[in-house]
Scaffold this motif. Structure first.
Motif, short mmCIF file in Angstrom:
data_model
loop_
_atom_site.label_atom_id
_atom_site.label_comp_id
_atom_site.label_asym_id
_atom_site.label_seq_id
_atom_site.Cartn_x
_atom_site.Cartn_y
_atom_site.Cartn_z
N GLY A 2 0.81 -1.22 0.00
CA GLY A 2 0.00 0.00 0.00
C GLY A 2 0.84 1.27 0.00
N ALA A 3 1.97 1.23 0.70
CA ALA A 3 2.87 2.39 0.70
C ALA A 3 3.42 2.65 -0.69
N ALA A 4 3.82 1.58 -1.39
CA ALA A 4 4.32 1.73 -2.75
C ALA A 4 3.23 2.23 -3.69
N MET A 5 2.00 1.77 -3.48
CA MET A 5 0.87 2.24 -4.29
C MET A 5 0.67 3.75 -4.08
N ALA A 6 0.78 4.21 -2.84
CA ALA A 6 0.61 5.64 -2.55
C ALA A 6 1.70 6.46 -3.21
N ALA A 7 2.94 5.94 -3.19
CA ALA A 7 4.05 6.64 -3.85
C ALA A 7 3.83 6.73 -5.35
N SER A 8 3.33 5.64 -5.93
CA SER A 8 3.05 5.62 -7.35
C SER A 8 1.95 6.61 -7.72
N SER A 9 0.90 6.64 -6.90
CA SER A 9 -0.20 7.57 -7.14
C SER A 9 0.26 9.02 -7.04
#
Length: 249
Positions: A236-243
């Motif tokens: 989820g942290a990586a998803m937030a960074a990508s977003s």
């Protein structure tokens, strides 16, 4: 993308394959320092990121408390000096790359709703991370209500996470049956408040879901373990960074 999950006992991170919703490499973990001051935790976090020679590219970071605009607003299970720390800015300075910070349970919830147990569910879904404390993420219509912190609800005169977290089980040497009874009372309280269609149980204890979920009764909502288990926060942290990188672009 890269994700780091700051927990009460460990700081763990890894590169993430966002097509699969899984770690691209085996995660690296360091123990959370005590006292868990911002300075000490940042050193551990930098060690995790540098272990993978990750530089110049976005990093997502979770924090066990309320986060708004990259700043940590509460500190229930870490040092009180975290309150008001602009963690995103501190880490940008140390890592030299874009950094996105969000609540740890929110990160786990977003990952589970996208790749895991909550995939495709449009009703109200409550994810709970049972660990040092109890983190929560609430979704309705697939949309996150951020920073809910439902582990701090009062339950029978006690803060819920002091009774039903994994740490409470360990500290008080509770049997699975006794602890499951406490978790059941907590879920019943949440069900009364939110009427969810699904509870997703995450955190490290989700690996042992077979030992306690069958003991929980009288809850109308479906109860399932997190499919990504304790890697959900990293994903989820990586998803937030990508977003955030997409928004910036």
């Amino acid at each position: 993308m890269f994700g780091v999950d700051i927990g009460g006992s460990g700081i763990k991170g890894a590169p993430v394959d966002l097509d699969r919703g899984d770690l691209a490499e085996e995660r690296h973990k360091v123990l959370t320092p005590h006292p868990a001051t911002p300075e000490a935790v940042v050193e551990g976090l930098v060690e995790v990121v540098q272990h993978f020679d990750w530089s110049g590219r976005p990093v997502g970071v979770t924090f066990p408390g309320v986060v708004t605009d990259g700043t940590t607003r509460t500190a229930a299970n870490v040092d009180k000096s975290w309150i008001g720390t602009d963690l995103a800015a501190v880490l940008r300075g140390r890592l030299g790359c874009p950094v996105t910070v969000l609540n740890d349970a929110d990160a786990a919830g977003v990952a589970e709703m996208t790749f895991g147990a909550g995939q495709g569910r449009q009703g109200t879904v409550v994810l709970l991370t049972l660990g040092t404390g109890i983190g929560s993420a609430v979704f309705t219509g697939g949309t996150l209500v951020p920073n809910t912190e439902l582990g701090h609800l009062e339950l029978h005169g006690h803060e819920a996470e002091k009774r039903a977290s994994t740490k409470a089980k360990e500290d008080q040497d509770l049997s699975w049956e006794h602890w499951a009874g406490r978790v059941q009372k907590y879920l019943a309280h949440l069900e009364m408040l939110f009427s969810p269609e699904l509870f997703v149980i995450g955190g490290g204890v989700s690996r042992k879901a077979h030992k306690f979920l069958p003991l929980i009764e009288d809850i109308r909502a479906e109860i399932v373990p997190a499919r990504l288990q304790n890697n959900a926060g990293i994903v989820g942290a990586a998803m937030a960074a990508s977003s955030a990188a997409g928004d910036a672009g």
